[in-house]
Design an enzyme around this catalytic site. Sequence first.
Site, PDB file in Angstrom:
ATOM      1  N   ASP A 127       4.377  -2.193   8.732  1.00  0.00           N
ATOM      2  CA  ASP A 127       5.645  -2.052   9.458  1.00  0.00           C
ATOM      3  C   ASP A 127       5.373  -1.741  10.935  1.00  0.00           C
ATOM      4  O   ASP A 127       5.941  -2.373  11.852  1.00  0.00           O
ATOM      5  CB  ASP A 127       6.431  -0.906   8.794  1.00  0.00           C
ATOM      6  CG  ASP A 127       7.889  -0.833   9.196  1.00  0.00           C
ATOM      7  OD1 ASP A 127       8.386  -1.782   9.824  1.00  0.00           O
ATOM      8  OD2 ASP A 127       8.528   0.185   8.856  1.00  0.00           O
ATOM      9  N   SER A 133       4.356  -1.746  -0.973  1.00  0.00           N
ATOM     10  CA  SER A 133       4.302  -0.441  -1.663  1.00  0.00           C
ATOM     11  C   SER A 133       2.908   0.077  -1.980  1.00  0.00           C
ATOM     12  O   SER A 133       2.792   1.195  -2.482  1.00  0.00           O
ATOM     13  CB  SER A 133       5.120  -0.440  -2.973  1.00  0.00           C
ATOM     14  OG  SER A 133       6.494  -0.241  -2.731  1.00  0.00           O
ATOM     15  N   ALA A 176       1.181   3.466   1.918  1.00  0.00           N
ATOM     16  CA  ALA A 176       1.795   4.802   2.011  1.00  0.00           C
ATOM     17  C   ALA A 176       2.627   5.133   0.771  1.00  0.00           C
ATOM     18  O   ALA A 176       2.738   6.299   0.393  1.00  0.00           O
ATOM     19  CB  ALA A 176       2.665   4.876   3.262  1.00  0.00           C
TER      20      ALA A 176
HETATM   21  N1  AR6 Z   1      -1.438  -7.089   7.610  1.00  0.00           N
HETATM   22  C1  AR6 Z   1      -1.478  -7.131   6.264  1.00  0.00           C
HETATM   23  N2  AR6 Z   1      -1.474  -6.039   5.483  1.00  0.00           N
HETATM   24  C2  AR6 Z   1      -1.438  -4.842   6.088  1.00  0.00           C
HETATM   25  C3  AR6 Z   1      -1.397  -4.698   7.492  1.00  0.00           C
HETATM   26  C4  AR6 Z   1      -1.400  -5.888   8.276  1.00  0.00           C
HETATM   27  N3  AR6 Z   1      -1.345  -5.875   9.604  1.00  0.00           N
HETATM   28  N4  AR6 Z   1      -1.366  -3.361   7.794  1.00  0.00           N
HETATM   29  C5  AR6 Z   1      -1.403  -2.704   6.614  1.00  0.00           C
HETATM   30  N5  AR6 Z   1      -1.458  -3.591   5.582  1.00  0.00           N
HETATM   31  P1  AR6 Z   1       2.000   0.101   3.914  1.00  0.00           P
HETATM   32  P2  AR6 Z   1       4.042   0.639   1.848  1.00  0.00           P
HETATM   33  C6  AR6 Z   1      -1.489  -3.336   4.139  1.00  0.00           C
HETATM   34  O1  AR6 Z   1       1.624   1.547   3.938  1.00  0.00           O
HETATM   35  O2  AR6 Z   1       3.029   1.163   0.912  1.00  0.00           O
HETATM   36  C7  AR6 Z   1       5.243   2.470   6.521  1.00  0.00           C
HETATM   37  O3  AR6 Z   1       5.112   3.616   7.295  1.00  0.00           O
HETATM   38  C8  AR6 Z   1      -1.968  -2.002   3.670  1.00  0.00           C
HETATM   39  O4  AR6 Z   1      -3.385  -1.964   3.647  1.00  0.00           O
HETATM   40  O5  AR6 Z   1       2.116  -0.633   5.197  1.00  0.00           O
HETATM   41  O6  AR6 Z   1       5.089  -0.306   1.326  1.00  0.00           O
HETATM   42  C9  AR6 Z   1       6.704   2.021   6.368  1.00  0.00           C
HETATM   43  O7  AR6 Z   1       7.474   2.324   7.524  1.00  0.00           O
HETATM   44  C10 AR6 Z   1      -1.375  -1.939   2.277  1.00  0.00           C
HETATM   45  O8  AR6 Z   1      -2.187  -2.654   1.351  1.00  0.00           O
HETATM   46  O9  AR6 Z   1       3.418  -0.114   3.137  1.00  0.00           O
HETATM   47  C11 AR6 Z   1       7.164   2.804   5.181  1.00  0.00           C
HETATM   48  O10 AR6 Z   1       7.575   4.116   5.539  1.00  0.00           O
HETATM   49  C12 AR6 Z   1      -0.064  -2.729   2.413  1.00  0.00           C
HETATM   50  O11 AR6 Z   1      -0.152  -3.393   3.675  1.00  0.00           O
HETATM   51  C13 AR6 Z   1       5.936   2.880   4.302  1.00  0.00           C
HETATM   52  O12 AR6 Z   1       4.822   2.755   5.182  1.00  0.00           O
HETATM   53  C14 AR6 Z   1       1.181  -1.885   2.376  1.00  0.00           C
HETATM   54  O13 AR6 Z   1       0.931  -0.633   2.989  1.00  0.00           O
HETATM   55  C15 AR6 Z   1       5.887   1.743   3.312  1.00  0.00           C
HETATM   56  O14 AR6 Z   1       4.760   1.897   2.475  1.00  0.00           O
END
Ligand code: AR6
Length: 187
Positions: free
Chosen positions: A45, A134, A137
């Site tokens: 995000d 998901s 975080a």
């Molecule tokens: N490209 C692809 N995947 C990514 C990238 C990227 N640039 N950056 C991270 N990931 P998360 P959630 C992966 O935490 O669990 C945020 O603060 C990461 O390694 O981004 O749905 C939002 O604002 C992981 O495998 O999302 C919400 O508050 C995946 O993306 C909360 O986190 C998802 O990790 C949502 O948590």
Amino acid sequence: MSTQTFPQTFLNGRVVVKVGDITAERVDAIANAANGTLLGGGGVDGAIHRKGGKAILDECRAIRQSRFLNGLPAGRSVATNAGALPAKFVIHTVGPVWNEGKAREEELLQSCYTSSLELAVAEGCRTAAFPAISTGAYRFPKDRAARIASEAIEAFLNKDTSLKQVVLVFFSEEDAQVFLNHQVFSS
Ligand code: AR6
């Protein structure tokens, strides 16, 4: 241990599994693992808003004010412009926070994928990319998430003829490998 090489394809090339940064994907729509505020955060995000710029946040704010005053519920999705990103749309979807499987998390995660794909098709998209919603975080177990994502995407593609390709983008090779080991695509 043998290492798989990426990208890998499933369902006659309609699904691609790769390692990378989703903000760089040249597809019609990228999904964002958002939170209910739609106002940004960390993880993917944060990267999408940082690289996409203010136009995305402005549209998120307008959507909050007009349609989701109390925030976007888990399992639901909304589409915005993609600002400076190569994609045309960002589809913001709110994954469930993992709570030991006690709060319909699996059903909600499935709904994230299905509702995002429905929106992509409604916007005329032919290609869409997803991060592993998901699994950061929000702590959803990666093995279960792989099964749910692959089931939801295959079920959708079986009914839809307009989407040519769905790209699953993992941030690390390790995460992509976990996905490969637990996905349930039929071919
Ligand atoms: N490209 C692809 N995947 C990514 C990238 C990227 N640039 N950056 C991270 N990931 P998360 P959630 C992966 O935490 O669990 C945020 O603060 C990461 O390694 O981004 O749905 C939002 O604002 C992981 O495998 O999302 C919400 O508050 C995946 O993306 C909360 O986190 C998802 O990790 C949502 O948590």
